[in-house]
Write a protein that holds these residues in place. Sequence first.
Motif, mmCIF file in Angstrom:
data_model
loop_
_atom_site.group_PDB
_atom_site.id
_atom_site.type_symbol
_atom_site.label_atom_id
_atom_site.label_comp_id
_atom_site.label_asym_id
_atom_site.label_seq_id
_atom_site.Cartn_x
_atom_site.Cartn_y
_atom_site.Cartn_z
ATOM 1 N N GLY A 83 0.751 -1.182 0.057
ATOM 2 C CA GLY A 83 -0.061 -0.055 0.073
ATOM 3 C C GLY A 83 0.885 1.257 0.017
ATOM 4 O O GLY A 83 0.560 2.216 -0.792
ATOM 5 N N ASN A 84 1.837 1.398 0.945
ATOM 6 C CA ASN A 84 2.838 2.476 0.795
ATOM 7 C C ASN A 84 3.501 2.675 -0.493
ATOM 8 O O ASN A 84 3.549 3.912 -0.770
ATOM 9 C CB ASN A 84 3.507 2.304 2.120
ATOM 10 C CG ASN A 84 2.755 2.830 3.502
ATOM 11 O OD1 ASN A 84 2.575 4.009 3.723
ATOM 12 N ND2 ASN A 84 2.778 1.528 4.113
ATOM 13 N N PHE A 85 4.092 1.523 -0.960
ATOM 14 C CA PHE A 85 4.877 1.721 -2.085
ATOM 15 C C PHE A 85 4.015 2.286 -3.371
ATOM 16 O O PHE A 85 4.351 3.136 -4.099
ATOM 17 C CB PHE A 85 5.447 0.615 -2.385
ATOM 18 C CG PHE A 85 6.215 0.495 -3.617
ATOM 19 C CD1 PHE A 85 7.713 0.928 -3.606
ATOM 20 C CD2 PHE A 85 5.692 0.382 -5.096
ATOM 21 C CE1 PHE A 85 8.525 0.908 -4.788
ATOM 22 C CE2 PHE A 85 6.564 0.728 -6.143
ATOM 23 C CZ PHE A 85 7.950 0.861 -6.172
ATOM 24 N N SER A 86 2.568 1.537 -3.416
ATOM 25 C CA SER A 86 1.822 2.242 -4.511
ATOM 26 C C SER A 86 1.485 3.507 -4.281
ATOM 27 O O SER A 86 1.188 4.164 -5.421
ATOM 28 C CB SER A 86 0.377 1.197 -4.298
ATOM 29 O OG SER A 86 0.619 -0.125 -4.551
ATOM 30 N N TYR A 87 1.217 4.019 -3.058
ATOM 31 C CA TYR A 87 0.629 5.410 -2.830
ATOM 32 C C TYR A 87 2.146 6.321 -3.199
ATOM 33 O O TYR A 87 1.825 7.235 -4.199
ATOM 34 C CB TYR A 87 0.115 5.697 -1.422
ATOM 35 C CG TYR A 87 0.260 7.142 -1.209
ATOM 36 C CD1 TYR A 87 -1.332 7.460 -1.522
ATOM 37 C CD2 TYR A 87 1.040 8.062 -0.816
ATOM 38 C CE1 TYR A 87 -1.686 9.067 -1.517
ATOM 39 C CE2 TYR A 87 0.669 9.476 -0.681
ATOM 40 C CZ TYR A 87 -0.635 9.759 -0.888
ATOM 41 O OH TYR A 87 -1.028 11.318 -0.738
ATOM 42 N N TYR A 88 3.120 6.178 -2.771
ATOM 43 C CA TYR A 88 4.075 7.020 -2.996
ATOM 44 C C TYR A 88 4.755 6.966 -4.438
ATOM 45 O O TYR A 88 5.153 8.127 -4.865
ATOM 46 C CB TYR A 88 5.111 6.831 -2.127
ATOM 47 C CG TYR A 88 4.771 6.889 -0.475
ATOM 48 C CD1 TYR A 88 4.555 8.468 -0.273
ATOM 49 C CD2 TYR A 88 5.034 6.197 0.531
ATOM 50 C CE1 TYR A 88 4.311 8.814 0.963
ATOM 51 C CE2 TYR A 88 4.614 6.224 1.784
ATOM 52 C CZ TYR A 88 4.152 7.681 2.167
ATOM 53 O OH TYR A 88 3.805 8.216 3.467
ATOM 54 N N TYR A 89 4.751 5.921 -4.977
ATOM 55 C CA TYR A 89 5.351 5.714 -6.270
ATOM 56 C C TYR A 89 4.433 6.397 -7.469
ATOM 57 O O TYR A 89 4.739 6.968 -8.235
ATOM 58 C CB TYR A 89 5.485 4.121 -6.586
ATOM 59 C CG TYR A 89 6.041 3.854 -7.914
ATOM 60 C CD1 TYR A 89 7.439 4.230 -8.066
ATOM 61 C CD2 TYR A 89 5.192 3.504 -9.041
ATOM 62 C CE1 TYR A 89 8.034 3.759 -9.158
ATOM 63 C CE2 TYR A 89 5.906 3.278 -10.050
ATOM 64 C CZ TYR A 89 7.184 3.392 -10.664
ATOM 65 O OH TYR A 89 8.010 3.344 -11.715
ATOM 66 N N ALA A 90 3.043 6.238 -7.364
ATOM 67 C CA ALA A 90 2.093 6.880 -8.040
ATOM 68 C C ALA A 90 1.834 8.184 -7.716
ATOM 69 O O ALA A 90 1.854 9.169 -8.870
ATOM 70 C CB ALA A 90 0.556 5.919 -8.163
ATOM 71 N N ARG A 91 1.745 8.889 -6.486
ATOM 72 C CA ARG A 91 1.188 9.938 -6.283
ATOM 73 C C ARG A 91 2.449 10.913 -6.153
ATOM 74 O O ARG A 91 2.394 12.222 -6.408
ATOM 75 C CB ARG A 91 0.622 9.946 -5.038
ATOM 76 C CG ARG A 91 -0.745 9.358 -4.947
ATOM 77 C CD ARG A 91 -1.748 9.973 -5.870
ATOM 78 N NE ARG A 91 -3.161 9.239 -5.632
ATOM 79 C CZ ARG A 91 -4.111 9.410 -4.575
ATOM 80 N NH1 ARG A 91 -3.736 10.248 -3.443
ATOM 81 N NH2 ARG A 91 -5.263 8.653 -4.607
ATOM 82 N N LYS A 92 3.616 10.275 -5.727
ATOM 83 C CA LYS A 92 4.562 11.251 -5.628
ATOM 84 C C LYS A 92 4.500 12.136 -4.435
ATOM 85 O O LYS A 92 5.210 13.492 -4.812
ATOM 86 C CB LYS A 92 5.275 11.708 -6.916
ATOM 87 C CG LYS A 92 5.767 10.730 -7.969
ATOM 88 C CD LYS A 92 5.991 11.427 -9.403
ATOM 89 C CE LYS A 92 6.581 10.479 -10.424
ATOM 90 N NZ LYS A 92 5.272 9.351 -10.728
#
Length: 539
Positions: A217-226
Amino acid sequence: MALLGPVTHAQVSCLIGFVSVFIAWIYSEYLVFIKKSISSKVRHSDIGLAEVESLTGKEDDRATLLDGEAIKSIPSGARIPHSFSSFIRFIMLKESFLIENRMLLRAASELGLLLAYFYICDRTDIFGTGTKSYNRDLFAFLLLLLITVSAITTFKIHQDKSPFSVKPLLFLNRHQTEEWKGWMQVIFLMYHYFNAREIYNVGRVCVAAYVWMTGFGNFSYYYARKDFSLSRFAQMMWRLNFLVFMCCIVLDNSYMLYYICPLHTFFSLVVYGIIGVLHKYNEIRAVIVVKFFVSFLVVVLVWEIPGVFDVLWEPFTFLLGYKDPNRKAENLPLMYEWHFRTALDRYIWILGMIYAYYYSSIEKWIEKLDDAKQKPRILIKTTIVVTSATAAYLWFEYIFKLDSITYNKYHPYTSWIPITAYICIRNVTQSSRSYTLTLFGWIGKISLDTYISQFHIWLRSNAPDAQPKKLLIIIPNYPLLNFMFTSIVFMTISYRLAELTNTFKMAFVPNRDNKRIMHNIITAAAIMGILYSLSFLFL
């Protein structure tokens, strides 16, 4: 009423703060009542406009802006932070401030009352204490009954509604992950309530799945949303730690007693750091691969090489040290619990990040597979199910059935097998990945709150830092009725605590306002210092 633990300065500080907030809230309700009464009289009278202005003018004079403007009594140009000005107006019982923040004061008062209930249940002898007992038949009956009722009443098919079409949701959608967390939490809670030691290994897999979700979840958010802003980071930390922080103060417990919270906090911080460092280059695949490789290397260095963990984590003993008072004879080191918990799931969070990184590629492949011709589509999906089921069966036969001590040795290297098999089978068709049991989804949304609350208002420990090895008894001599009643209260309070945590998050951790967040942190530290100092007058 007898207290089952010592009274600390932190508890007295919390009590002083709660009493102050509660009085302010009652006064604010009184002010609103008076204001409505005056308005009602004005609407139904024949007095002139000048008299109306005289009745309402005082309120206009007291009106102040909430977002950083200076108080009227402060000289012009002497602007002070909103959080500090709010504290001054609270201390002075400014009527306009109390009216404007009445709902927030009400929420704070409700939180105080709920925490007081925690204390009454777990640190006094008002309610009874029961012994846990496990019956496989009863355990299976209750679990299957809950699943059956949930399937009958809350089965729902979710669809992705766009302006042009309606299509099934893609794999690992939000509804599905919430349901996943929900049914795992149910197993986890029932394992604790009935002391179902024979499903210990199931609990270990559930915790691993939660940690996997942290990485995913955290990787998905930070990688996509920056979005690496302070506000986003602070909101994440608030959700993970606000309630546990309050429980540590009110119940005089160590942070590590609620080990899920520091575990998720730590792995969330690590993922944030990994993605945040040189985040401008995250679009380059080689950079991400290097980050994954370094993550594995660090884990091997810290957890696989003896002595490195102790040297690295010793400075954090004040925060993560823990010793169960019921296990003093074992003479375990203070960092034993932290080492044990992190070591069990030291790799799975990295697997979660890797799965998240390749999510878009898998998503495109699944879309092509769903649009393929019938025979190759059925053949490929059958192969996926058979392969996943075979891997899960072999893991079950040769790993899962081991005794708990032996299983724990293999768990860090094998927990990915049941998790991956579940994901593959759960998402193999369009319909299977679109339906959920929304009751479990609801439980999944408050899983953190139920995890913390169970220690004190469902189970009992009766002493600071002790594991909850007893049951809370409100209805003596009727174990099933007591289970039903305490469960209803427990779930209701957990839901309210989740809502209150979100309310305070929106109030004190605003979006994209780093300056105000810093002001709030400084003001909160000052207030806690004042309350702690006042506690010495009473204790």
